[in-house]
Structures are given as structure tokens and as C-alpha cells.
Design a protein around this motif. Structure first.
Motif, PDB file in Angstrom:
ATOM      1  N   ILE A   1       0.872  -1.180   0.000  1.00 31.52           N
ATOM      2  CA  ILE A   1       0.000   0.000   0.000  1.00 31.52           C
ATOM      3  C   ILE A   1       0.912   1.234   0.000  1.00 31.52           C
ATOM      4  O   ILE A   1       1.774   1.370   0.866  1.00 31.52           O
ATOM      5  CB  ILE A   1      -0.931   0.022   1.227  1.00 31.52           C
ATOM      6  N   VAL A   2       0.718   2.096  -0.995  1.00 31.17           N
ATOM      7  CA  VAL A   2       1.539   3.299  -1.103  1.00 31.17           C
ATOM      8  C   VAL A   2       0.625   4.505  -0.922  1.00 31.17           C
ATOM      9  O   VAL A   2      -0.395   4.626  -1.593  1.00 31.17           O
ATOM     10  CB  VAL A   2       2.227   3.368  -2.495  1.00 31.17           C
ATOM     11  N   SER A   3       1.015   5.391   0.002  1.00 34.53           N
ATOM     12  CA  SER A   3       0.164   6.548   0.283  1.00 34.53           C
ATOM     13  C   SER A   3       0.791   7.805  -0.308  1.00 34.53           C
ATOM     14  O   SER A   3       1.993   8.036  -0.163  1.00 34.53           O
ATOM     15  CB  SER A   3       0.017   6.694   1.798  1.00 34.53           C
ATOM     16  N   PHE A   4      -0.053   8.604  -1.008  1.00 28.73           N
ATOM     17  CA  PHE A   4       0.388   9.894  -1.560  1.00 28.73           C
ATOM     18  C   PHE A   4      -0.285  11.004  -0.771  1.00 28.73           C
ATOM     19  O   PHE A   4      -1.063  10.742   0.150  1.00 28.73           O
ATOM     20  CB  PHE A   4       0.008   9.987  -3.041  1.00 28.73           C
ATOM     21  N   VAL A   5      -0.034  12.252  -1.175  1.00 31.02           N
ATOM     22  CA  VAL A   5      -0.608  13.380  -0.432  1.00 31.02           C
ATOM     23  C   VAL A   5      -2.132  13.325  -0.436  1.00 31.02           C
ATOM     24  O   VAL A   5      -2.787  13.669   0.541  1.00 31.02           O
ATOM     25  CB  VAL A   5      -0.132  14.708  -1.068  1.00 31.02           C
ATOM     26  N   ASN A   6      -2.748  12.856  -1.563  1.00 32.41           N
ATOM     27  CA  ASN A   6      -4.218  12.890  -1.624  1.00 32.41           C
ATOM     28  C   ASN A   6      -4.809  11.573  -2.135  1.00 32.41           C
ATOM     29  O   ASN A   6      -5.954  11.532  -2.535  1.00 32.41           O
ATOM     30  CB  ASN A   6      -4.656  14.035  -2.544  1.00 32.41           C
ATOM     31  N   ALA A   7      -4.029  10.509  -2.174  1.00 33.17           N
ATOM     32  CA  ALA A   7      -4.555   9.244  -2.703  1.00 33.17           C
ATOM     33  C   ALA A   7      -3.779   8.083  -2.113  1.00 33.17           C
ATOM     34  O   ALA A   7      -2.717   8.259  -1.514  1.00 33.17           O
ATOM     35  CB  ALA A   7      -4.435   9.223  -4.227  1.00 33.17           C
ATOM     36  N   THR A   8      -4.339   6.879  -2.279  1.00 32.47           N
ATOM     37  CA  THR A   8      -3.663   5.660  -1.829  1.00 32.47           C
ATOM     38  C   THR A   8      -3.675   4.666  -2.976  1.00 32.47           C
ATOM     39  O   THR A   8      -4.715   4.475  -3.620  1.00 32.47           O
ATOM     40  CB  THR A   8      -4.387   5.060  -0.605  1.00 32.47           C
ATOM     41  N   LEU A   9      -2.501   4.047  -3.224  1.00 33.05           N
ATOM     42  CA  LEU A   9      -2.357   3.097  -4.329  1.00 33.05           C
ATOM     43  C   LEU A   9      -2.167   1.714  -3.708  1.00 33.05           C
ATOM     44  O   LEU A   9      -1.368   1.552  -2.791  1.00 33.05           O
ATOM     45  CB  LEU A   9      -1.128   3.504  -5.142  1.00 33.05           C
ATOM     46  N   VAL A  10      -2.919   0.719  -4.193  1.00 35.45           N
ATOM     47  CA  VAL A  10      -2.774  -0.646  -3.667  1.00 35.45           C
ATOM     48  C   VAL A  10      -2.190  -1.529  -4.763  1.00 35.45           C
ATOM     49  O   VAL A  10      -2.743  -1.602  -5.864  1.00 35.45           O
ATOM     50  CB  VAL A  10      -4.135  -1.204  -3.203  1.00 35.45           C
ATOM     51  N   LEU A  11      -1.072  -2.186  -4.460  1.00 37.34           N
ATOM     52  CA  LEU A  11      -0.422  -3.064  -5.443  1.00 37.34           C
ATOM     53  C   LEU A  11      -0.475  -4.495  -4.910  1.00 37.34           C
ATOM     54  O   LEU A  11      -0.249  -4.726  -3.724  1.00 37.34           O
ATOM     55  CB  LEU A  11       1.037  -2.655  -5.638  1.00 37.34           C
ATOM     56  N   SER A  12      -0.795  -5.442  -5.804  1.00 42.29           N
ATOM     57  CA  SER A  12      -0.803  -6.831  -5.332  1.00 42.29           C
ATOM     58  C   SER A  12       0.529  -7.478  -5.702  1.00 42.29           C
ATOM     59  O   SER A  12       1.120  -7.161  -6.726  1.00 42.29           O
ATOM     60  CB  SER A  12      -1.947  -7.616  -5.967  1.00 42.29           C
ATOM     61  N   ILE A  13       0.996  -8.378  -4.826  1.00 37.57           N
ATOM     62  CA  ILE A  13       2.295  -9.009  -5.032  1.00 37.57           C
ATOM     63  C   ILE A  13       2.064 -10.408  -5.590  1.00 37.57           C
ATOM     64  O   ILE A  13       1.384 -11.227  -4.977  1.00 37.57           O
ATOM     65  CB  ILE A  13       3.055  -9.116  -3.702  1.00 37.57           C
ATOM     66  N   GLY A  14       2.622 -10.664  -6.769  1.00 37.56           N
ATOM     67  CA  GLY A  14       2.546 -12.004  -7.327  1.00 37.56           C
ATOM     68  C   GLY A  14       3.811 -12.229  -8.108  1.00 37.56           C
ATOM     69  O   GLY A  14       4.882 -11.865  -7.659  1.00 37.56           O
ATOM     70  N   GLU A  15       3.662 -12.826  -9.309  1.00 35.13           N
ATOM     71  CA  GLU A  15       4.828 -12.946 -10.186  1.00 35.13           C
ATOM     72  C   GLU A  15       5.366 -11.539 -10.471  1.00 35.13           C
ATOM     73  O   GLU A  15       6.550 -11.290 -10.457  1.00 35.13           O
ATOM     74  CB  GLU A  15       4.417 -13.610 -11.512  1.00 35.13           C
ATOM     75  N   THR A  16       4.415 -10.596 -10.737  1.00 34.24           N
ATOM     76  CA  THR A  16       4.789  -9.201 -10.924  1.00 34.24           C
ATOM     77  C   THR A  16       3.987  -8.396  -9.905  1.00 34.24           C
ATOM     78  O   THR A  16       3.116  -8.926  -9.224  1.00 34.24           O
ATOM     79  CB  THR A  16       4.421  -8.724 -12.338  1.00 34.24           C
ATOM     80  N   VAL A  17       4.281  -7.113  -9.822  1.00 36.09           N
ATOM     81  CA  VAL A  17       3.544  -6.253  -8.884  1.00 36.09           C
ATOM     82  C   VAL A  17       2.594  -5.380  -9.706  1.00 36.09           C
ATOM     83  O   VAL A  17       3.037  -4.629 -10.570  1.00 36.09           O
ATOM     84  CB  VAL A  17       4.542  -5.383  -8.084  1.00 36.09           C
ATOM     85  N   GLU A  18       1.278  -5.542  -9.480  1.00 35.58           N
ATOM     86  CA  GLU A  18       0.302  -4.800 -10.291  1.00 35.58           C
ATOM     87  C   GLU A  18      -0.701  -4.086  -9.403  1.00 35.58           C
ATOM     88  O   GLU A  18      -0.994  -4.523  -8.297  1.00 35.58           O
ATOM     89  CB  GLU A  18      -0.464  -5.778 -11.206  1.00 35.58           C
ATOM     90  N   GLU A  19      -1.272  -2.997  -9.958  1.00 34.95           N
ATOM     91  CA  GLU A  19      -2.251  -2.225  -9.197  1.00 34.95           C
ATOM     92  C   GLU A  19      -3.586  -2.977  -9.146  1.00 34.95           C
ATOM     93  O   GLU A  19      -4.000  -3.594 -10.132  1.00 34.95           O
ATOM     94  CB  GLU A  19      -2.451  -0.853  -9.871  1.00 34.95           C
ATOM     95  N   VAL A  20      -4.242  -2.976  -7.969  1.00 31.23           N
ATOM     96  CA  VAL A  20      -5.574  -3.594  -7.860  1.00 31.23           C
ATOM     97  C   VAL A  20      -6.546  -2.571  -7.282  1.00 31.23           C
ATOM     98  O   VAL A  20      -6.144  -1.664  -6.559  1.00 31.23           O
ATOM     99  CB  VAL A  20      -5.567  -4.851  -6.958  1.00 31.23           C
ATOM    100  N   THR A  21      -7.830  -2.738  -7.619  1.00 30.40           N
ATOM    101  CA  THR A  21      -8.825  -1.771  -7.139  1.00 30.40           C
ATOM    102  C   THR A  21      -9.873  -2.421  -6.243  1.00 30.40           C
ATOM    103  O   THR A  21     -10.662  -1.730  -5.623  1.00 30.40           O
ATOM    104  CB  THR A  21      -9.547  -1.130  -8.341  1.00 30.40           C
ATOM    105  N   ASP A  22      -9.873  -3.762  -6.157  1.00 33.01           N
ATOM    106  CA  ASP A  22     -10.962  -4.429  -5.404  1.00 33.01           C
ATOM    107  C   ASP A  22     -10.501  -4.885  -4.028  1.00 33.01           C
ATOM    108  O   ASP A  22     -11.032  -5.836  -3.467  1.00 33.01           O
ATOM    109  CB  ASP A  22     -11.459  -5.643  -6.202  1.00 33.01           C
TER     110      ASP A  22
END
Length: 1175
Positions: free
Chosen positions: A475-496
Motif C-alpha cells: 500500500i503506497v500513500s500519496f498526499v491525496n490518494a492511496t495506491l494498492v499493489l498486489s504481489i505475485g509474479e509481478t507487482v500490479e495495481e488492484v482496485t478491489d
């Protein structure tokens, strides 16, 4: 002057290596000895990385090492032969992570003596007896057994002495369960000693002798002896009983021979040579080390020649008779001091010089095209087989252990402008030499770096379920948003994922078994496993400023300093505690400990306030949110972190592995200071604060896991890791750029990593070499480096490299050309073309010498180069090759008063030097001018010049260190232009290096491993004036065959390793000066002066108590070890004092009570003196 000795980097060269199951589990481990250090290594069978489990200084010379296990046992014991005149048997205790001394039997005087056993050890392969032997005369056999309680027992020694006999090697013969048998390579010199003509000495043959231990009669019989044709250098035991034919392989010059009792004929096979070798063809070839691998169905040996080629040796048997020896070229690795084949399919190679390697054995070399040589093949006497060396085919390199051994020269300077000085170390031998730059810090391996869409301010990792091994989200937090990345073979953004993405995040964590919690400025979001979401919103206009979370608790601070506490109930619901707590000031940071195993909650909350205090608040239901203790701070706190550290692993009744450690509260301040305080687990009191300055930025703290234990990552202007390793706390900087925020990270590729952010990038890092003090960058060199100087203007290094028994590049090319021509000439008419092709192929082939070794040219052959190198990039700017047989030994960089600002390099060169007996055809001083801003050498002229090892000057005094006569003080008289000796030393020291400390004092080291400081007494007179000729002072008042005035010895200390460089310098910015020494075995240490009498008094008592309470592991007396050559004087051994931390708690208590202190106070003083001068 009183000094304190500290080791910064332990010796890295390995003298012995053995393998076995020392911890009693199925895991294969390796025990290595590094001179006076025993170390237990465990290669990870999955990753192939080698981890160090335990390192112990034994304060004695380890001369031999063997593993043995009792018949039917599952655990290997370690037998150590040392210079203590005692045989010691050790057992590794995994629960305490220590070697326990089970037996210590005294049999002789201490010291490395000719007739006191300890040099050779041999173990009966069935684990029933062990033989310990001296170089001459004495051999003792001890019978090992177990008593009713399954403890190991040892018998009194049985003698197998034989006078006038030299021993070369001893092994236990595998005879199954018959009487144990030992084979010795011996030589009887009695006749040679008594024969004045010298004929007998020329005819004396080496013998192979078998000693049998008769278990029925309980004594040792000399069973059988036979003279050998060739001179053997070592023996290899052949498996016997039901596993093989028994007997021994004798490795001798050019041959390997199989011998056994009875009707077995000797089988001998020549050692194959390299085809078209540049070595002197008259030179013999020997095997230098071997390893045996045995399974239920087969066995083989790997033996390595002195060129580094490994052969796989197998025996063909017919019933119980051996019919032939088969050798097959396996692979070439650097020449080893010891090799171990592990059952997990690894080959561990402890190199003689330079780095050590762990290889995976990928193929056994059975089905390839490589020719197999056999003793049955017909050969003329004196002929041998030839093979073609090639790059690795059967082995795959999986890990490399850095080794500085041998360090030949070292200078400490800050050439890279980093504030902290770097150590520039010239190390290695021959083509495997390197110049290494050492910086204090942990090496960081970058696993991945990816750019982010903006500059984040925080990052976390969470698992989906408490049982999961690896993390699921970043989970990466910015000044006005939060980004969630899932860890697998690669690291990709998820929204659910259920996380709120439109707001910054203050913290997130796994809650309970499988729920997630996200704390953001306007509330708390509790996400259940089935994606149901519960929200708690902040009241009114207030927002959440700070928060602390763990697996079951959430604490938040609202604006205005109000604390709200939530705890999870058994149904998995978050419940708010009825009351809220108002703090007296604004909250700036908070921390909760992890929930201890088997408990409902963590008892303590730490809160840092604006008013420069830290409060500990109870979360126990009986006194919830009540303040327990507080500590005032010198500055405002920036972050807090409670961790449990320094515990030994214990298994509770359920077999759950947890660690019982201490709770520590780490406090990072805004002025860049880190405080570590002990938190009492019962009362919540804070005590025993340690402080370290980390950098110029406020310190942020993050909890991570390292080697299964909690550790703290502290970030200021550089990042530091605080962790417990081998029962000692380490606080080490990371050799990496500045990071801003971090979290622990676990995935399949990287089970113990760190995910961190730096500006707009996300980085995944791994720290593998825990316990290391330095990280190193190595730049390869061509020959053994002897010395280097630093050019003061460009900061470039001018290095001289010299090898004996070596060819220069020009001679090598010439020899190759000559051999190629001979190949073509020797061929018949019809084979001309083929021979020409072969010759061309031979000229083109270029095997790297760093792996395959340099050709040996013979005695009196020298090769040298002078190299100008940029120390930061490591690129060679200029390389001057000297002629064959010119050897460079000294170098200086200087200006002359009549040539203006030009810099010159002077190189001292010996021509046709023969070492023994010493003779030389002349010496020159080559003069080069440095041009192009110190990047190029321009040859000017050469100048023709007993054996002095060094000259130092200060004022009008010249101090000369001689190779065997210690120091001589000389005064230069300008008017008469003559040098007058006015003082010298009373001891004959074989000085290797010297360093001036002040006008009257010089520190020196000798080749036997001692360091001394000598000082001229205050009444020494160097004004030799009353006699106008100056001769009277030289000859009239001589004293003890030397000058009339003698220097006083201020300190003597035996390091135990040959010291080759000494330098007075500071190692940390703002630190005090210390004397830094480096040793031949790759160790780096410092001697630091005490600043007060009470400190000296305190450490003297610590040392005294430890000598009696915690005697060295191998039975050597500590005081006599440190006084090996000269009685130890005015030096306190910090290495011994620091073993205080690894003693048992009750012993620690006894010692500290004798000193009127508590154990934490003693270890704090130990830590303080270390951090004041170094790391």
C-alpha cells in the motif's frame, strides 16, 4: 599509556573446514577455523546462501579440526587440536547458539612444539576412537563411548609413541567394526641422524605405518609398516566395511597410489597434467586437498591439484580387491585449503587465498566426453596423461564468501569525499589479487526498482491471512490518494482490495486472522475477509493526526491530543474503549508492540509529545489508558518503535518457536539522534538508555524482520539497521542512498526483504550479509600488490605489484610462441596441417588466470607492474610493465626542491633476486614523472641503489626498522653531513611495518603477530655534539652490542596474526584517533587509548574476571596466549571483554556484582568505548 584492543573485522582466511550435522538435525553444516576463530556456517539448501550461525574467538592457535559421530548417533561432535596441550571436544547447542566444551583432556605443554600432540587429528570412521599426533614422536589415542545417560565419554590416553619419527599425515582407516586402525605417513630419521657421511639421509624412505587399537587389550599396536617409493604428502581414507574395499590412497608427487593389507597389490596411477602447460616441465605435480562423498551404493573422491584442477577419483573393485584407480577431470576452481562435499549436493571450497566459494554439483561427470584415465592403461615409467582444462561444466557457483585474506597493505583515507574515511586494502595473491575499497555499512542488494506516478509519503505491506508466509499487498500513500499493489509474479495495481483510494493513508495492518484495517485522516476502515466494510468516522471537525496499530489493537490521536483506543473482540469486531484520554500536549508519534504469542493484547502504548517527553500508557483492562512512566528527551521525538530483541529462541510446551527477549523502546529524535531504552515488561519503567547520532535529518523508525527476529530500520540522512546478531547488538548503516519510508517485505524471491520509497521510486531491497562490518568493492589486479601510495593532488593510487615464480606478459607470449613452433616441428609430414591448427588454437586460447592460475616459472623468476588507478571508479589509468626478473618492492611519491610543482614517483626495484640463500644482482630506483593531472607515468631515469624494511623520518631524526633487529634511531647532522645512531631497541624484533605516533614514540609489528609501542625515554640525548668527529658517541658508550641509549617498551601485545600495516587515523567523523592494524589473515583491528584511569581500571577488572569465569574454548590460557613472545603489557583485550555479552545470565550477574555494577551497565560501557572510536 594504556590501550584497548578491538577487532573490527575478524580474520577471513580459512585454515580448516569440516562438515557434518552439528546441530543434530538433518541439516548439513560446516565448521571452519580461521586461525584463532571457530565459526559455524549453514548453507541454505534452497537458496544456496551461506549463513553464519556462530563465531567464537578461542584465543589459541587451532592446528587441527575433525568431526566425528558415535556409532548410531545423529549428531556430530567437533574435536579440536590446538596449541593448548589439550584435546578438546565441543558440541554445538542450537538452543543457546553456543559451542559447549564436553571434554578437555590435558596431555602436554602449551605452545606449538615439535613433540607435543595437536598438529594432526584422525578419527575412526565409526566414531570409536580418535588419534592426536605431534609432528615428532608422540601419538595418543583416546577411546570415545557413551554412558547410560547417552553422554559422550572419553578414556584416558593410550600411547603410540615412537622416538626419532617425523609424522606427515594421519588418517583413520575404515575397517568396519573390527579393531580401529590408523594409518600414518612417517619417516624414521635415527640412522640419518647418526650417519656423519650423509648417505643415510639421502636414502631414508618415507613409510606408511598402520596402528591398531586393540579394544580387548586396551592398547595400541604398531601393526604393519612398509617403505614408500615416492614421498607422500597426504592420505585419503577409502570407505570400508560393507561400503567399500577399505585401505588408503596415498597422494604423492606425480602419483596417487592405493594400498591395503594382505594380498592387495599396490595400484598406482600418475596424476594427469595440463596439455601444453607453460609451467616448468621438470616440476612435479601434487594433490593439495581432497573431499570424499559416500552414499549407500557408491563413493567417489574429489582431489585437487596445486593448479586448482579437480579430479573425480573412483575405484574399480573385483570382490574385495581393488583392480584399478580411475581419474576423470572434473572442473577447475581456485586452489583450496579445504574442500567439503555436502550431502545436499554442494561443494564448499575454502580457498587458500581470496574469496571462498559454494558450488552446486550439477553433474557427476559420468556421461560426458571427458576422457577417463585409469591405472590399467599402459604407460612408460615417468610418463603421464594429459587433459585440456575448460570452464566450469559440472559445478555451478551459488555463493561467494568475501575474504580479504591476505591483506598486504592498507591505507585509510577519504578519497571519495564521503565524510567517513574508506579503507583501501591491497589483498589477494597472484592473478586473484584485488584492491578493495571498504566502507562501514551493510551491503544492500536491489531486487527491484519501479517508478511511481508521484512522490509518495509512506508505504506498507500486509498479508491476507495470519498464516500466510508472504505478503499480499503493498500500500503506497500519496498526499491525496492511496495506491494498492498486489504481489505475485509481478507487482500490479488492484482496485478491489476494499481500501479507500481517494485519501492518504496513515497506517494499515492485518487485524485478527484475516481482516485488514486502514487508518486515514477522517476515520478507520475495517475490511473483513469477505470484503464487508465497517467504518468509524471522526467526530466533528477533528481529524486523526497519528495512529498505532498491531494485530489486535488500534490507537488513534485526534487533533488536540485526544487518544481513542480500540480493541478487537473474539467475534472480530473493533470496539472503542468507553473513555478517551486527553494528553497534556499534542501527540507527535505513537507506537504499539506486537501482540506477544498466546496473549490477547500488547500491554503498553508509547506516546511522544511536543513537550519533548515520551509517555508509556497501560492498555491493560485493569488500568486502561493510565500513564505508567515517562522519560524526558533532549529534543522533540520524531518516531517511536517498541520491539522485542536479543532473545534466544526457546520452544514452549506446544513446540511453538518463539523468542524470549527484552522489550526495547527505540526513540528517533528530530535532531538525528536515536535512543534505545529498555522497557520493563511488568511495570512499564524505562531504564538503561543508549544513544547514537545517526545523521542530520529527523530519525524515522520502522519494524522489520531479519533472520527470524525483530529488527529496527532507522532512517536519517543515511539509513541504519539495529539488529541482534550472535547475542550482540549491531547498529550498522546501509551502504545505500537516502530512503524516506520503509516496511518489511516477504515474497518467494525475497523472504526477508524491505520495501522502501526514495523520491518517486519504490524499491525492494534485501540485506543478506548481516554481521558484516564493511561492505566492499573489489577491483582486480594482475600480480600480488606489495604497496601503494596516494597522489595528493589527483587522489589516484600508484600501486606496485610483484610476483615471484612468475612470467611477465612478454615472456609468456614468447614461451607460447616457442611451444607452438615446437608443436609444428615435432609433427610428421602428414600431420603438419593438423599440428598447425592445434598450434593456432593453442595461441588463441586464453583461460583466465584468476581461475586457472598463473604458470609457475621457477625460482628466481619475478614479474612486476606499476599501476596508476582511480580509486573511485577502479579503472586503471596507466600500467608500466617491468622487465622479467625485475621486482618492485618500494614506492614513494614526492616533489624535488629544484623541479617546481611536478610530482615524481620513485620505485625501488631489485634485479635477479634469489630469496634463499639471499642474493641479488643489483638494485635500482626508477624515477617516473606524473603527467596529465596524475594519470600517466613518464619514465625519466634509473638510479643504482643490507635489507632494511622501512624508514620513517620526523624532524632531524630518522627511524630505521630492520628485518630482524627492531628499530634504530639515527640523527642527521647537517654540518658534517653524516648519520649517527644514537638509540636502539633491546629486543630483536622482525619488524614488518611501523608507524610514528609522536616525536619519541613508534609503533611496530613483527612477523610473529606481535604489536609493540616503543618510546625513547625523556632523558635521551640526540645532541651528539661534545665530540667534533662524532665517532666517539658511536663506539665508546655501546651497550648490549648496540647504541648507548635504549628505547623503553610501552606496550606489547600478541594479536595472533601477522600484522602487515599500521596507521594512526580516525575511523568515524568526530571520533578520536586510534591505531588501525590489518593482518595477513584478513582481519582488521584497532588499538585505542584510554582517556581516564577509572575506565582503564574498570576494563582491567572485567578482563580479569572474564579470564577466570569464561576461559577460552580450546583450553589455552588467555593471558599466556596474549603473551606468546613478549609478556603482554598495558593492553586490555576488548575481544575477551566483549564475550561478556555471550555469557550465561547468572555468570554475567556474578561478574557485574564483583564490579559493583549491573549487567546492562557493563555492556553499555563495552558498547560506548567501541562507538567512541569505531563501529
Amino acid at each position: 599509556m594504556f590501550l584497548y584492543n578491538l577487532t573490527l573485522q575478524r580474520a577471513t582466511g580459512i585454515s580448516f573446514a569440516i562438515h557434518g550435522n552439528f546441530s543434530g538435525t538433518k541439516q548439513q553444516e560446516i565448521v571452519v577455523s580461521r586461525g584463532k576463530i571457530l565459526e559455524l556456517l549453514r548453507p541454505d539448501p534452497n537458496t544456496g546462501k551461506v549463513h553464519t550461525l556462530l563465531t567464537v574467538e578461542v584465543f589459541g592457535v587451532i592446528r587441527s579440526l575433525m568431526a566425528f559421530r558415535l556409532t548410531g548417533g545423529t549428531k556430530d561432535y567437533i574435536v579440536v587440536g590446538s596449541d593448548s596441550g589439550r584435546i578438546v571436544i565441543l558440541e554445538y547447542q542450537p538452543s543457546k547458539n553456543m559451542f559447549e566444551k564436553i571434554h578437555q583432556e590435558t596431555f602436554g605443554k602449551s605452545g606449538c612444539r615439535r613433540i607435543v600432540p595437536g598438529q594432526f587429528l584422525a578419527v575412526d570412521p565409526k566414531g570409536r576412537a580418535v588419534m592426536i599426533s605431534a609432528i615428532e614422536k608422540q601419538k595418543l589415542v583416546y577411546i570415545l563411548n557413551r554412558d547410560a545417560a547417552a553422554r559422550l565419554t572419553i578414556s584416558s590416553p593410550l600411547e603410540a609413541h615412537k622416538a626419532n619419527t617425523l609424522v606427515y599425515h594421519v588418517v583413520g582407516v575404515d575397517v568396519g567394526f573390527e579393531n580401529p586402525m590408523f594409518a600414518c605417513l612417517e619417516m624414521d630419521y635415527e640412522e640419518a641422524d647418526n650417519d656423519p657421511t650423509g648417505e643415510a639421509a639421502a636414502n631414508t624412505q618415507q613409510t606408511l605405518t598402520f596402528y591398531e587399537l586393540d579394544l580387548g587389550l586396551n592398547h595400541v599396536v604398531r601393526k604393519y609398516s612398509e617403505p614408500l617409493e615416492e614421498h607422500g604428502n597426504f592420505l585419503i581414507t577409502v570407505p570400508g566395511g560393507s561400503d567399500g574395499p577399505s585401505g588408503v590412497l596415498i597422494c604423492s608427487e606425480n602419483y596417487i597410489t592405493y594400498k591395503n593389507f594382505g594380498d592387495q597389490p599396490d595400484i598406482r596411477c600418475p596424476i594427469p597434467r595440463r596439455r601444453n602447460d607453460l609451467d616448468d616441465p621438470e616440476r612435479g605435480m601434487i594433490f593439495v586437498c581432497s573431499a570424499t562423498h559416500k552414499t549407500k551404493s557408491m563413493f567417489f573422491f574429489l582431489a585437487q591439484t596445486e593448479q586448482g584442477d579437480i579430479f573425480k577419483i573412483t575405484l574399480e573393485t573385483d570382490e574385495d580387491m581393488v583392480t584399478e584407480i580411475r581419474l576423470k577431470y572434473f572442473d577447475t576452481v581456485p586452489v583450496a585449503a579445504a574442500m567439503c562435499v555436502l550431502k545436499t549436493g554442494f561443494l564448499f571450497v575454502a580457498s587458500e587465498f581470496g574469496n571462498h566459494y559454494l558450488y552446486q554439483i550439477a553433474h557427476l561427470g559420468d556421461d560426458d566426453e571427458e576422457p577417463e584415465f585409469s591405472s590399467a592403461m599402459p604407460l612408460e615409467e615417468g610418463d603421464t596423461f594429459f587433459f585440456q582444462p575448460r570452464p566450469l561444466k559440472n559445478l555451478v557457483l551459488v555463493d561467494e564468501l568475501d575474504s580479504l585474506s591476505p591483506i598486504l597493505f592498507c591505507q585509510i583515507a577519504d578519497l571519495a569525499n564521503e565524510d567517513t574515511p574508506q579503507l583501501y586494502v591491497a589483498c589477494g595473491r597472484g592473478p586473484r589479487s584485488s584492491l578493495r575499497v571498504l566502507r562501514h555499512g551493510l551491503e544492500v542488494s536491489e531486487m527491484a526498482v519501479s517508478e511511481l506516478p508521484g512522490n509518495p509519503n509512506a508505504v506498507w505491506t500486509v498479508r491476507r491471512h495470519i498464516e500466510d508466509e508472504f505478503d499480499a499487498y503493498i500500500i503506497v500513500s500519496f498526499v491525496n490518494a492511496t495506491l494498492v499493489l498486489s504481489i505475485g509474479e509481478t507487482v500490479e495495481e488492484v482496485t478491489d482490495s476494499g481500501f479507500l483510494g481517494t485519501t492518504p493513508t496513515l497506517s494499515c495492518s492485518l487485524l485478527g486472522d484475516d481482516a485488514l484495517v486502514q487508518v486515514y485522516p477522517d476515520g478507520i476502515r475495517h475490511i473483513r475477509a469477505d470484503k464487508r466494510v465497517n467504518e468509524w468516522k471522526t467526530p466533528g471537525k477533528k481529524t486523526i493526526v497519528k495512529c498505532a496499530v498491531n494485530q489486535r489493537q488500534v490507537v488513534i490521536a485526534l487533533t488536540g491530543g485526544e487518544l481513542v483506543y480500540f480493541e478487537m473482540d473474539p467475534s472480530g469486531q473493533l470496539n472503542e474503549y468507553t473513555e478517551r484520554k486527553e494528553m497534556s500536549a499534542d501527540v507527535v508519534c505513537m507506537s504499539l508492540a506486537n501482540v506477544p504469542p498466546g496473549e490477547q493484547r500488547s500491554r503498553f502504548l508509547a506516546v511522544g509529545l511536543v513537550d519533548n517527553t515520551v509517555r508509556i500508557i497501560s492498555l491493560d483492562p485493569s488500568d486502561c489508558l493510565q500513564p505508567l512512566s515517562m522519560q524526558a528527551l533532549p529534543a522533540q521525538p520524531e518516531s517511536l518503535c517498541i520491539v522485542e530483541m536479543g532473545g534466544t529462541e526457546k520452544q514452549d510446551e506446544l513446540g511453538e518457536r518463539g523468542s524470549i527477549g527484552f522489550l526495547y523502546l527505540n526513540i528517533g529524535l528530530q535532531n538525528g539522534v536515536l535512543l534505545r531504552t529498555v522497557l520493563d515488561p511488568v511495570t512499564g519503567d524505562l531504564s538503561d538508555t543508549r544513544t547514537r547520532y545517526l545523521g542530520s535529518r529527523p530519525v524515522k523508525l520502522f519494524r522489520v524482520r531479519m533472520q527470524g527476529q525483530e529488527a529496527v530500520l532507522a532512517m536519517s540522512s543515511r539509513s541504519w539497521l539495529s539488529y541482534s546478531y550472535q547475542s550482540r547488538f549491531h547498529l550498522t548503516p546501509l551502504s545505500y542512498e537516502t530512503l524516506e519510508f520503509a516496511s518489511g517485505f516477504a515474497s518467494e524471491q525475497c523472504p526477508e526483504g524491505i520495501v522502501a520509497i526514495s523520491t518517486n521510486t519504490l524499491r525492494i531491497l534485501a540485506l543478506e550479509k548481516l554481521g558484516a562490518v564493511f561492505n566492499q568493492v573489489a577491483f582486480p589486479l594482475q600480480y600480488t600488490p606489495r604497496k601503494f601510495v596516494i597522489h595528493p593532488e589527483s587522489n589516484n593510487l600508484i600501486i606496485i605489484e610483484t610476483d615471484h615464480n612468475a612470467y611477465t606478459e612478454a615472456t609468456k607470449a614468447q614461451r607460447k610462441q616457442q611451444m607452438a613452433e615446437e608443436m609444428v616441428e615435432a609433427a610428421g609430414e602428414d600431420e603438419r596441417e593438423l599440428a598447425a591448427e592445434m598450434a593456432a588454437a593453442f595461441l588463441n586460447e586464453n583461460l583466465p588466470e584468476s581461475i586457472f592460475g598463473a604458470p609457475k616459472a621457477g625460482n628466481g623468476q619475478w614479474a612486476s607492474v606499476i599501476r596508476v588507478m582511480n580509486p573511485i571508479q577502479g579503472n586503471t589509468l596507466d600500467l608500466v610493465q617491468l622487465e622479467q626478473n625485475e621486482a618492485a618492492f618500494s614506492v614513494a611519491v614526492c616533489r624535488f626542491s629544484n623541479t617546481g610543482d611536478d610530482w615524481y614517483v620513485l620505485v625501488g626495484v631489485a634485479k635477479d633476486l634469489i630469496l634463499n640463500p639471499r642474493s641479488v644482482a643489483g638494485g635500482f630506483v626508477y624515477t617516473y614523472k606524473l603527467v596529465n593531472n596524475g594519470e600517466k607515468l613518464e619514465f625519466l631515469h634509473k638510479h643504482i641503489a643490507n635489507y632494511i624494511s622501512g624508514i620513517q623520518t620526523i624532524g632531524h631524526r630518522v627511524i630505521v626498522s630492520d628485518v630482524q633487529e627492531s628499530f634504530i634511531w639515527v640523527r642527521y647532522k647537517r654540518n658534517e653531513n653524516q648519520l649517527i645512531i644514537f638509540a636502539d631497541d633491546t629486543y630483536p624484533r622482525w619488524v614488518t611495518t611501523a608507524s610514528l605516533l609522536d616525536y619519541d614514540t613508534v609503533a611496530g609489528a613483527d612477523k610473529f603477530g606481535n604489536i609493540c609501542v616503543v618510546r625513547l625515554p625523556s632523558n635521551t640525548n640526540d645532541e651528539v655534539d661534545e665530540d667534533p668527529t662524532g665517532n666517539k658517541a658511536l663506539w665508546d658508550r655501546g651497550l648490549l652490542n648496540g647504541a648507548s641509549q635504549k628505547a623503553e617498551v610501552i606496550m606489547n601485545y600478541h594479536v595472533g596474526e601477522t600484522v602487515l600495516s599500521l596507521q594512526k587515523t580516525t575511523l568515524i567523523p568526530g571520533g578520536s584517533e586510534s591505531l588501525v592494524y590489518t593482518t595477513l589473515s584478513g582481519g582488521i583491528g584497532i588499538l585505542v587509548p584510554f582517556t581516564s584511569h577509572e575506565d582503564h581500571d574498570f576494563f582491567q577488572h572485567v578482563e580479569m574476571h572474564l579470564r577466570s569465569e569464561h576461559p577460552p574454548l580450546c583450553g589455552r590460557d588467555h593471558l599466556s596466549f596474549r603473551s606468546y613472545y613478549f609478556p603482554v603489557k598495558n593492553v586490555i583485550d576488548g575481544d575477551l571483554c566483549e564475550q561478556f555479552n555471550s555469557m550465561e545470565p547468572n555468570k554475567q550477574k556474578n561478574v557485574s556484582e564483583e564490579l559493583d555494577r549491573t549487567p546492562p551497565e557493563v555492556s553499555k560501557k563495552l558498547e560506548d568505548i567501541r562507538t567512541r572510536y569505531a563501529f
